[in-house]
Design a protein around this motif. Structure first.
Motif, short mmCIF file in Angstrom:
data_model
loop_
_atom_site.label_atom_id
_atom_site.label_comp_id
_atom_site.label_asym_id
_atom_site.label_seq_id
_atom_site.Cartn_x
_atom_site.Cartn_y
_atom_site.Cartn_z
N ARG A 93 8.68 -1.15 9.07
CA ARG A 93 8.30 -0.21 8.00
C ARG A 93 7.91 1.14 8.57
NH1 ARG A 93 4.67 -4.19 4.07
NH2 ARG A 93 6.44 -5.09 2.93
N GLU A 94 7.24 1.11 9.71
CA GLU A 94 6.85 2.35 10.36
C GLU A 94 8.09 3.17 10.73
OE1 GLU A 94 3.87 3.70 14.00
OE2 GLU A 94 5.03 1.86 14.19
N LEU A 95 9.13 2.50 11.24
CA LEU A 95 10.38 3.19 11.57
C LEU A 95 11.01 3.82 10.34
CD1 LEU A 95 12.11 0.75 14.11
CD2 LEU A 95 11.29 3.07 14.57
N CYS A 96 10.99 3.09 9.23
CA CYS A 96 11.55 3.62 7.98
C CYS A 96 10.81 4.88 7.53
CB CYS A 96 11.49 2.56 6.87
SG CYS A 96 12.61 1.18 7.10
N LEU A 97 9.49 4.82 7.59
CA LEU A 97 8.69 5.97 7.16
C LEU A 97 8.87 7.15 8.12
CD1 LEU A 97 5.44 4.13 6.05
CD2 LEU A 97 7.05 5.33 4.56
N ASN A 98 8.97 6.87 9.40
CA ASN A 98 9.23 7.95 10.37
C ASN A 98 10.57 8.62 10.07
OD1 ASN A 98 6.91 7.97 12.00
ND2 ASN A 98 7.64 6.25 13.20
N HIS A 99 11.53 7.80 9.69
CA HIS A 99 12.86 8.34 9.36
C HIS A 99 12.78 9.23 8.11
CE1 HIS A 99 17.25 8.33 9.53
NE2 HIS A 99 17.22 8.24 8.21
N LYS A 100 12.05 8.76 7.10
CA LYS A 100 11.90 9.56 5.87
C LYS A 100 11.18 10.88 6.16
CE LYS A 100 11.77 5.74 2.54
NZ LYS A 100 10.92 5.00 1.58
N ARG A 101 10.16 10.79 7.00
CA ARG A 101 9.40 12.00 7.35
C ARG A 101 10.29 13.00 8.08
NH1 ARG A 101 4.38 11.39 11.38
NH2 ARG A 101 6.14 10.93 12.76
N TYR A 129 3.27 15.02 3.18
CA TYR A 129 1.91 14.49 3.28
C TYR A 129 1.82 13.07 2.72
CZ TYR A 129 -0.23 18.86 4.86
OH TYR A 129 -0.59 19.95 5.60
N GLU A 130 2.54 12.82 1.63
CA GLU A 130 2.51 11.48 1.02
C GLU A 130 3.11 10.44 1.96
OE1 GLU A 130 4.50 12.16 -2.65
OE2 GLU A 130 2.71 12.90 -3.68
N ILE A 131 4.21 10.80 2.60
CA ILE A 131 4.83 9.89 3.58
C ILE A 131 3.89 9.67 4.76
CG2 ILE A 131 6.70 9.65 5.26
CD1 ILE A 131 7.65 9.09 2.49
N GLN A 132 3.24 10.75 5.19
CA GLN A 132 2.32 10.64 6.32
C GLN A 132 1.15 9.72 5.99
OE1 GLN A 132 2.75 12.09 9.50
NE2 GLN A 132 1.12 10.61 9.89
N LEU A 133 0.65 9.81 4.77
CA LEU A 133 -0.45 8.92 4.36
C LEU A 133 0.01 7.46 4.31
CD1 LEU A 133 -2.14 11.11 1.59
CD2 LEU A 133 -3.12 10.46 3.80
N GLU A 134 1.23 7.25 3.83
CA GLU A 134 1.80 5.89 3.85
C GLU A 134 1.90 5.38 5.29
OE1 GLU A 134 5.23 4.64 1.45
OE2 GLU A 134 5.09 6.59 0.47
N LEU A 135 2.30 6.28 6.16
CA LEU A 135 2.46 5.93 7.57
C LEU A 135 1.13 5.51 8.19
CD1 LEU A 135 4.72 5.81 9.66
CD2 LEU A 135 4.30 8.21 10.18
#
Length: 265
Positions: A93-101, A129-135
Motif C-alpha cells: 500500500r505504501e508503494l501505491c501511495l508513493n506512486h500516486k504522490r 497533502y491528502e495522499i501524504q497523510l494517508e501515507l
C-alpha cells in the motif's frame, strides 16, 4: 531507433510516433495494475491467516493448559506469519501511495506556466497533502506490525526461557551430573541449560532494543504527521478564502454589469 530510418513512409513514422507516446502511458498502467494485484494478493493471504489464528485461539479455550502446550509453538508461528504478511500488505500500500504522490508531483511540474497560479495547482496541492497523510497512516501501520512481530518473537523466547528454567533433569544415584555434562558435550548433545537461557536472554535484549527504536521512529513520524496535517489545514483554509474571494468578486462584477446595462437603457 526506427524513426531514424530514411526509407520509412509518413504513415509508418506517424504510427511509430504514436507508439512512442503510448509506451510510457502503458508502462504506467502496467505498474499500477501490478501494484493493485500485489495489494489484493496480500489482502487475501492476511485474511486467510487471520481466520486461522482466530480459529486456533478459539480452540485454545476448549483445551487445558497442558493439552494446549504442544500447540503453542504452532500458534506463535502463525502469529509471526500473519504479522509478516500484514507488513507486506502495508508496504504494498505504501508503494501505491508513493506512486500516486509522484503522479501528482508530475502533474504539477507539467502544468503550463500560465496555469501555475490557478485553482488547478491548489487542487493538486490539496490532493498531495491528502495522499501524504494517508501515507503517514500506512507508515504507522507498518511500525505497528513491526512491533507486533517483535512482541511475538519476545513472547516465544520468554516461553522458551521459562521452559528451560522449569526443566528438571533426573540423575541416576550412581551418576555424576558433571560427568554426564562432559559426556553430553562430547557427544554433541545440549549442554548447560543456563548457557542457553543466557543466550535467549541476550536475544530478548536485542529485540527489546529494536522495539525501543520503533517507538522512537513512531514519535518522529507523529511529529511529521502533525506538521503535514497543519499544512493541509492551512492549504484548505487558503483555498476556501480564495473561493470566497472569487464569489465576492463575481457578485461585484455582476452588479457592475447590471448597472452598465441600466445606464445604457
Amino acid at each position: 531507433k526506427s524513426l531514424d530510418e530514411d526509407n520509412l513512409g509518413p504513415k509508418r513514422i506517424v504510427a511509430l510516433e504514436k507508439e512512442a507516446k503510448e509506451g510510457p502511458r502503458q508502462a504506467e498502467e502496467a505498474i499500477v495494475s501490478i501494484q493493485d494485484i500485489t495489494v489484493n494478493y496480500f489482502k487475501e493471504t492476511v485474511k486467510a491467516l487471520a481466520g486461522m489464528q482466530k480459529q486456533m485461539e478459539q480452540d485454545k479455550k476448549r483445551f487445558g493448559q497442558a493439552a494446549w502446550a504442544t500447540a503453542t509453538p504452532r500458534l506463535e508461528k502463525l502469529k509471526l506469519m500473519l504479522a509478516r504478511e500484514t507488513l507486506q500488505l502495508m508496504r504494498a500500500r505504501e508503494l501505491c501511495l508513493n506512486h500516486k504522490r509522484a503522479e501528482i508531483h508530475r502533474k504539477m511540474e507539467d502544468l503550463p506556466e500560465q496555469e501555475k497560479n490557478t485553482d488547478v495547482v491548489d487542487e493538486l496541492e490539496i490532493q498531495y497533502y491528502e495522499i501524504q497523510l494517508e501515507l503517514y497512516e500506512v507508515k504507522f501501520e507498518i511500525l505497528k506490525y513491526e512491533e507486533i512481530l517483535l512482541i511475538t518473537q519476545l513472547d516465544s523466547i520468554k516461553r522458551l526461557i521459562k521452559d528451560k528454567e522449569e526443566e528438571v533433569v533426573y540423575y541416576d544415584p550412581c551418576e555424576s551430573p558433571e560427568e554426564l555434562g562432559a559426556l553430553a558435550g562430547a557427544a554433541g548433545l545440549p549442554g548447560d541449560p543456563s548457557a542457553e537461557v543466557k543466550e535467549l536472554s541476550r536475544q530478548c535484549g536485542r529485540l527489546e532494543s529494536q522495539r525501543g527504536r520503533i517507538c522512537a521512529r513512531r514519535a518522529r513520524l507523529r511529529n511529521r504527521q502533525d506538521q503535514c496535517r497543519e499544512n493541509h489545514r492551512l492549504r484548505l483554509q487558503l483555498a476556501e478564502e480564495s473561493v470566497k474571494h472569487f464569489h465576492q468578486h463575481h457578485r461585484i462584477q455582476v452588479k457592475r454589469d447590471k448597472m452598465k446595462e441600466e445606464e445604457q437603457k
